[in-house]
Design an enzyme around this catalytic site. Sequence first.
Site, PDB file in Angstrom:
ATOM      1  N   CYS A   1      45.392 -60.049 -50.514  1.00  0.00           N
ATOM      2  CA  CYS A   1      46.018 -60.853 -51.660  1.00  0.00           C
ATOM      3  C   CYS A   1      45.500 -61.941 -52.604  1.00  0.00           C
ATOM      4  O   CYS A   1      45.317 -62.118 -53.594  1.00  0.00           O
ATOM      5  CB  CYS A   1      47.522 -61.274 -51.163  1.00  0.00           C
ATOM      6  SG  CYS A   1      47.525 -61.919 -49.171  1.00  0.00           S
TER       7      CYS A   1
ATOM      8  N   HIS B   1      50.671 -67.180 -53.815  1.00  0.00           N
ATOM      9  CA  HIS B   1      49.548 -67.887 -53.266  1.00  0.00           C
ATOM     10  C   HIS B   1      48.778 -68.708 -54.549  1.00  0.00           C
ATOM     11  O   HIS B   1      48.837 -68.366 -55.667  1.00  0.00           O
ATOM     12  CB  HIS B   1      48.257 -66.969 -52.914  1.00  0.00           C
ATOM     13  CG  HIS B   1      48.782 -66.295 -51.531  1.00  0.00           C
ATOM     14  ND1 HIS B   1      49.821 -66.681 -50.622  1.00  0.00           N
ATOM     15  CD2 HIS B   1      48.031 -65.310 -50.680  1.00  0.00           C
ATOM     16  CE1 HIS B   1      49.877 -66.002 -49.827  1.00  0.00           C
ATOM     17  NE2 HIS B   1      48.897 -64.918 -49.736  1.00  0.00           N
TER      18      HIS B   1
HETATM   19  N1  LIG Z   1      52.449 -60.334 -46.997  1.00  0.00           N
HETATM   20  C1  LIG Z   1      51.575 -60.007 -47.719  1.00  0.00           C
HETATM   21  O1  LIG Z   1      51.235 -60.640 -48.721  1.00  0.00           O
HETATM   22  C2  LIG Z   1      50.374 -58.932 -47.944  1.00  0.00           C
HETATM   23  C3  LIG Z   1      49.539 -58.956 -48.634  1.00  0.00           C
HETATM   24  C4  LIG Z   1      48.596 -57.839 -48.677  1.00  0.00           C
HETATM   25  C5  LIG Z   1      48.741 -56.927 -47.569  1.00  0.00           C
HETATM   26  N2  LIG Z   1      49.454 -57.298 -46.378  1.00  0.00           N
HETATM   27  C6  LIG Z   1      49.229 -56.281 -45.446  1.00  0.00           C
HETATM   28  O2  LIG Z   1      50.293 -55.292 -45.346  1.00  0.00           O
HETATM   29  C7  LIG Z   1      50.698 -55.091 -44.118  1.00  0.00           C
HETATM   30  C8  LIG Z   1      52.313 -55.249 -43.886  1.00  0.00           C
HETATM   31  O3  LIG Z   1      52.340 -56.704 -44.265  1.00  0.00           O
HETATM   32  P1  LIG Z   1      54.115 -57.289 -44.432  1.00  0.00           P
HETATM   33  O4  LIG Z   1      53.857 -58.546 -44.911  1.00  0.00           O
HETATM   34  O5  LIG Z   1      54.664 -56.306 -45.215  1.00  0.00           O
HETATM   35  O6  LIG Z   1      54.488 -57.147 -42.753  1.00  0.00           O
HETATM   36  P2  LIG Z   1      55.725 -57.179 -42.166  1.00  0.00           P
HETATM   37  O7  LIG Z   1      56.887 -57.706 -43.243  1.00  0.00           O
HETATM   38  O8  LIG Z   1      56.017 -57.775 -40.812  1.00  0.00           O
HETATM   39  O9  LIG Z   1      56.314 -55.617 -42.224  1.00  0.00           O
HETATM   40  C9  LIG Z   1      55.564 -54.720 -41.224  1.00  0.00           C
HETATM   41  C10 LIG Z   1      56.100 -53.298 -41.483  1.00  0.00           C
HETATM   42  O10 LIG Z   1      55.419 -52.319 -40.618  1.00  0.00           O
HETATM   43  C11 LIG Z   1      56.159 -51.629 -39.799  1.00  0.00           C
HETATM   44  N3  LIG Z   1      55.496 -51.286 -38.634  1.00  0.00           N
HETATM   45  C12 LIG Z   1      54.870 -52.027 -37.565  1.00  0.00           C
HETATM   46  N4  LIG Z   1      54.260 -51.262 -36.832  1.00  0.00           N
HETATM   47  C13 LIG Z   1      54.722 -49.912 -37.060  1.00  0.00           C
HETATM   48  C14 LIG Z   1      54.014 -48.684 -36.420  1.00  0.00           C
HETATM   49  N5  LIG Z   1      53.672 -48.662 -35.485  1.00  0.00           N
HETATM   50  N6  LIG Z   1      54.505 -47.574 -37.102  1.00  0.00           N
HETATM   51  C15 LIG Z   1      55.110 -47.688 -38.561  1.00  0.00           C
HETATM   52  N7  LIG Z   1      55.545 -48.797 -39.060  1.00  0.00           N
HETATM   53  C16 LIG Z   1      55.163 -49.873 -38.376  1.00  0.00           C
HETATM   54  C17 LIG Z   1      57.338 -52.295 -39.719  1.00  0.00           C
HETATM   55  O11 LIG Z   1      58.548 -51.574 -39.231  1.00  0.00           O
HETATM   56  P3  LIG Z   1      59.709 -52.312 -38.352  1.00  0.00           P
HETATM   57  O12 LIG Z   1      60.917 -52.512 -39.197  1.00  0.00           O
HETATM   58  O13 LIG Z   1      59.783 -51.071 -37.471  1.00  0.00           O
HETATM   59  O14 LIG Z   1      59.191 -53.253 -37.564  1.00  0.00           O
HETATM   60  C18 LIG Z   1      57.598 -52.962 -40.981  1.00  0.00           C
HETATM   61  O15 LIG Z   1      58.130 -52.172 -42.113  1.00  0.00           O
HETATM   62  C19 LIG Z   1      49.803 -55.851 -43.230  1.00  0.00           C
HETATM   63  O16 LIG Z   1      48.719 -55.256 -42.646  1.00  0.00           O
HETATM   64  C20 LIG Z   1      49.309 -56.840 -44.087  1.00  0.00           C
HETATM   65  O17 LIG Z   1      48.145 -57.589 -43.780  1.00  0.00           O
HETATM   66  C21 LIG Z   1      50.193 -58.207 -46.609  1.00  0.00           C
END
Ligand SMILES: NC(=O)c1ccc[n+]([C@@H]2O[C@H](COP(=O)([O-])OP(=O)(O)OC[C@H]3O[C@@H](n4cnc5c(N)ncnc54)[C@H](OP(=O)(O)O)[C@@H]3O)[C@@H](O)[C@H]2O)c1
Length: 347
Positions: A131, A246
């Site tokens: 991001c 950010h």
């Molecule tokens: N947040 C940001 O600003 C941002 C920006 C760029 C990239 N990212 C990347 O995007 C990813 C997710 O970030 P987030 O902020 O959205 O995290 P988050 O809010 O914690 O959500 C994680 C998601 O992944 C699912 N999940 C976890 N383990 C899994 C598995 N084994 N199989 C299938 N689904 C699974 C969770 O499902 P449950 O509901 O079942 O727990 C939930 O839907 C990360 O890799 C992060 O580095 C995030």
Amino acid sequence: MAGDGYKVGVLGATGLVGSTILELLAARGFPVAELVPFTSERSAGKEIEWEGKALTCRVLSEEAIQGLDLVLSSAGGSVSAEWTPRLVEAGATVVDNTSYWRMHDDVPLVVSEVNPDALQGHHGIIANPNCSTMQMVVALKPLYDAAGIERLVISTYQAVSGTGKAAIDELRTQAQALVAGNVMPEPQIYPHQIAFNVLAHAGSFPDGDDHTDEERKLINETRKILGDPGIKVSATCVRVPVVTGHSEAVNVETREPLDPERARELLAAAPGVTVVDDPAGASYPMAVDAAGKDDVYVGRIRRDAGNDRALDMWIVSDNLRKGAATNAVQVAELLVERGFLLAKPQV
Ligand SMILES: NC(=O)c1ccc[n+]([C@@H]2O[C@H](COP(=O)([O-])OP(=O)(O)OC[C@H]3O[C@@H](n4cnc5c(N)ncnc54)[C@H](OP(=O)(O)O)[C@@H]3O)[C@@H](O)[C@H]2O)c1
């Protein structure tokens, strides 16, 4: 392609990024014939409301991934490492939001306004940048094209939503406890209190490295996206108690002369950028204004007082929108427009 659209899988559909992707697929009218939300066991069976339909969350399995045309993936690096090759093998093109594939040589790392041509000849996996890198390169691209970039000195002020849902809960719980004068619960997500505090590191320190993984991503991903390994990058990534958006202070040393007025004109004309720059009127980009929007906001554009070849600027964007979900959906749109989605992946 099925019916009048594509069969689309969203991995991590209940997460911050995944739920924003679902919202944007509907809002931008992406041609979806069928949408399959994937989650971990925790949310499996849960129903998600999307476009007036109740969709049931599924866990990943060989059977469940058959027939998908496109997968937008944000379920964490280890899930992407294991499942992306299987999804591609099953015929899907995957736009991956995690860091796992970004620096692989045969995986394009694409920002829609900056290097869309990198999609040509993809092998089924397209990586969405970090991001902080994403919003910065959208603002740097017009300056890079006009004058080249010799060196960047970056300090980020990163929102807690960049760490996921649990981090927002932690900030809220701590802030409520402190305001109410109650005992603050032990931090679970960050090593220290985040409410009313500033942490001098965002991300984690890989073994033996004095830079965080977030700082390394800014350094390496910026060079890959701009296609210029010679750019010198100094980065300090900081976590601040902001929910979403950010902010970044960026010092840009150009290879050719570039004055602030010309930079402001170039930025005002750049796709995806809005200039907010009236310092005398206290007008500059702010995280609270950027939250929920797709653009990258740039202000405080000025000559570095100590370097005639450098400019300082302040760059702000919603980390969940342009920093993640918006770009992923824009990349999906480009894949459709350019006829790259259904190209048979060569893996
Ligand atoms: N947040 C940001 O600003 C941002 C920006 C760029 C990239 N990212 C990347 O995007 C990813 C997710 O970030 P987030 O902020 O959205 O995290 P988050 O809010 O914690 O959500 C994680 C998601 O992944 C699912 N999940 C976890 N383990 C899994 C598995 N084994 N199989 C299938 N689904 C699974 C969770 O499902 P449950 O509901 O079942 O727990 C939930 O839907 C990360 O890799 C992060 O580095 C995030």
